[in-house]
Design a protein around this motif. Structure first.
Motif, PDB file in Angstrom:
ATOM      1  N   ARG A 198       0.800  -1.237   0.000  1.00  0.00           N
ATOM      2  CA  ARG A 198       0.000   0.000   0.000  1.00  0.00           C
ATOM      3  C   ARG A 198       0.825   1.275   0.000  1.00  0.00           C
ATOM      4  NH1 ARG A 198      -4.317  -2.625   3.827  1.00  0.00           N
ATOM      5  NH2 ARG A 198      -5.512  -3.692   2.196  1.00  0.00           N
ATOM      6  N   THR A 199       2.070   1.218   0.445  1.00  0.00           N
ATOM      7  CA  THR A 199       2.912   2.420   0.449  1.00  0.00           C
ATOM      8  C   THR A 199       4.095   2.283  -0.506  1.00  0.00           C
ATOM      9  OG1 THR A 199       4.201   1.586   2.314  1.00  0.00           O
ATOM     10  CG2 THR A 199       2.302   2.998   2.833  1.00  0.00           C
ATOM     11  N   GLN A 200       4.028   1.321  -1.428  1.00  0.00           N
ATOM     12  CA  GLN A 200       5.127   1.076  -2.357  1.00  0.00           C
ATOM     13  C   GLN A 200       5.076   2.061  -3.520  1.00  0.00           C
ATOM     14  OE1 GLN A 200       5.484   0.016  -5.658  1.00  0.00           O
ATOM     15  NE2 GLN A 200       7.566  -0.737  -5.611  1.00  0.00           N
ATOM     16  N   THR A 201       6.205   2.690  -3.813  1.00  0.00           N
ATOM     17  CA  THR A 201       6.328   3.555  -4.982  1.00  0.00           C
ATOM     18  C   THR A 201       7.787   3.571  -5.403  1.00  0.00           C
ATOM     19  OG1 THR A 201       5.694   5.685  -5.953  1.00  0.00           O
ATOM     20  CG2 THR A 201       6.644   5.738  -3.724  1.00  0.00           C
ATOM     21  N   HIS A 202       8.124   4.363  -6.398  1.00  0.00           N
ATOM     22  CA  HIS A 202       9.503   4.506  -6.882  1.00  0.00           C
ATOM     23  C   HIS A 202       9.878   5.979  -6.876  1.00  0.00           C
ATOM     24  CE1 HIS A 202       9.967   0.454  -9.211  1.00  0.00           C
ATOM     25  NE2 HIS A 202       9.671   0.283  -7.948  1.00  0.00           N
ATOM     26  N   GLY A 203      11.141   6.253  -7.093  1.00  0.00           N
ATOM     27  CA  GLY A 203      11.647   7.621  -7.027  1.00  0.00           C
ATOM     28  C   GLY A 203      11.575   8.413  -8.310  1.00  0.00           C
ATOM     29  N   ASP A 204      11.213   7.764  -9.431  1.00  0.00           N
ATOM     30  CA  ASP A 204      11.255   8.488 -10.703  1.00  0.00           C
ATOM     31  C   ASP A 204      10.103   9.473 -10.850  1.00  0.00           C
ATOM     32  OD1 ASP A 204       9.902   5.939 -10.855  1.00  0.00           O
ATOM     33  OD2 ASP A 204       9.905   6.039 -13.036  1.00  0.00           O
ATOM     34  N   TRP A 205      10.428  10.578 -11.514  1.00  0.00           N
ATOM     35  CA  TRP A 205       9.521  11.701 -11.765  1.00  0.00           C
ATOM     36  C   TRP A 205       8.869  12.224 -10.483  1.00  0.00           C
ATOM     37  CZ3 TRP A 205       9.507  14.542 -16.036  1.00  0.00           C
ATOM     38  CH2 TRP A 205      10.052  13.991 -17.202  1.00  0.00           C
ATOM     39  N   PRO A 206       9.677  12.679  -9.521  1.00  0.00           N
ATOM     40  CA  PRO A 206       9.109  13.282  -8.317  1.00  0.00           C
ATOM     41  C   PRO A 206       8.413  14.607  -8.636  1.00  0.00           C
ATOM     42  CG  PRO A 206      11.493  13.519  -8.301  1.00  0.00           C
ATOM     43  CD  PRO A 206      11.149  12.663  -9.489  1.00  0.00           C
TER      44      PRO A 206
END
Length: 188
Positions: free
Chosen positions: A169-177
């Motif tokens: 549920r809190t998983q994301t990536h760092g690209d395009w902040p």
């Protein structure tokens, strides 16, 4: 007002019956949906490939193997890839869900940009022009508001974010902040 479709090169990855069945099972597990089809998409997610070529990106998405991060099938994929020359490649039909953004795959179109940095995209006129043309066309075709054109890093803030698997549920990536997406959305 309708926006003209930009030139798109069709370079489909294998997306046969097995991958469709795996996508349907993924949609059941993660969204409670009994479908593999992308229905009325509401979000466009911008990504970085973290490699230097379209071919490397294609070779990442084409094999239907469990991904190294979440260890799930179907394999990850994205609908479009924009290479550094500004060529738009379509890998997957817009009728299918692609695994590119946890919590949004059921309603999101994925666009990958070949390279390692958002500055590299924003500073490459051909690549940026192609990206904006593709995104505008998709917005027009599916009536997607500019506020719903997001960077992968912004996924958790989307009002469409939904994930049934608790550990993700809190998983994301760092690209395009956000700081890069502010400029990108202004350019739209």
């Amino acid at each position: 007002m309708a926006v003209a479709m930009p030139p798109i090169v069709h370079d489909p990855i294998p997306f046969g019956p097995q991958r469709v069945a795996e996508t349907r099972a993924y949609a059941v597990r993660h969204y409670g949906l009994q479908r593999a089809r992308l229905v009325a998409p509401r979000v466009i997610v911008e990504h970085m490939t973290e490699n230097s070529s379209f071919r490397a990106t294609f070779n990442t998405f084409a094999p239907d193997v469990a991904d190294p991060e979440l260890h799930e099938l179907p394999a990850t994929c994205s609908h479009f890839v924009i290479d550094q020359s500004g060529t738009i490649h379509q890998l997957v039909s817009l009728k299918w869900i692609c695994r590119h953004t946890v919590g949004l795959n059921y309603t999101a179109i994925g666009i990958e940009h070949v390279g390692f940095s958002e500055d590299g995209v924003l500073g490459n006129r051909r690549m940026l022009r192609a990206s904006l043309r593709l995104t505008r066309w998709l917005q027009s075709r599916f009536h997607i508001a500019t506020r719903n054109v997001i960077g992968h890093n912004e996924s958790l803030n989307s009002p469409y974010h939904h994930e049934d698997v608790a550990r993700l549920r809190t998983q994301t990536h760092g690209d395009w902040p956000h700081r890069f997406m502010v400029r990108y959305r202004a350019d739209l």
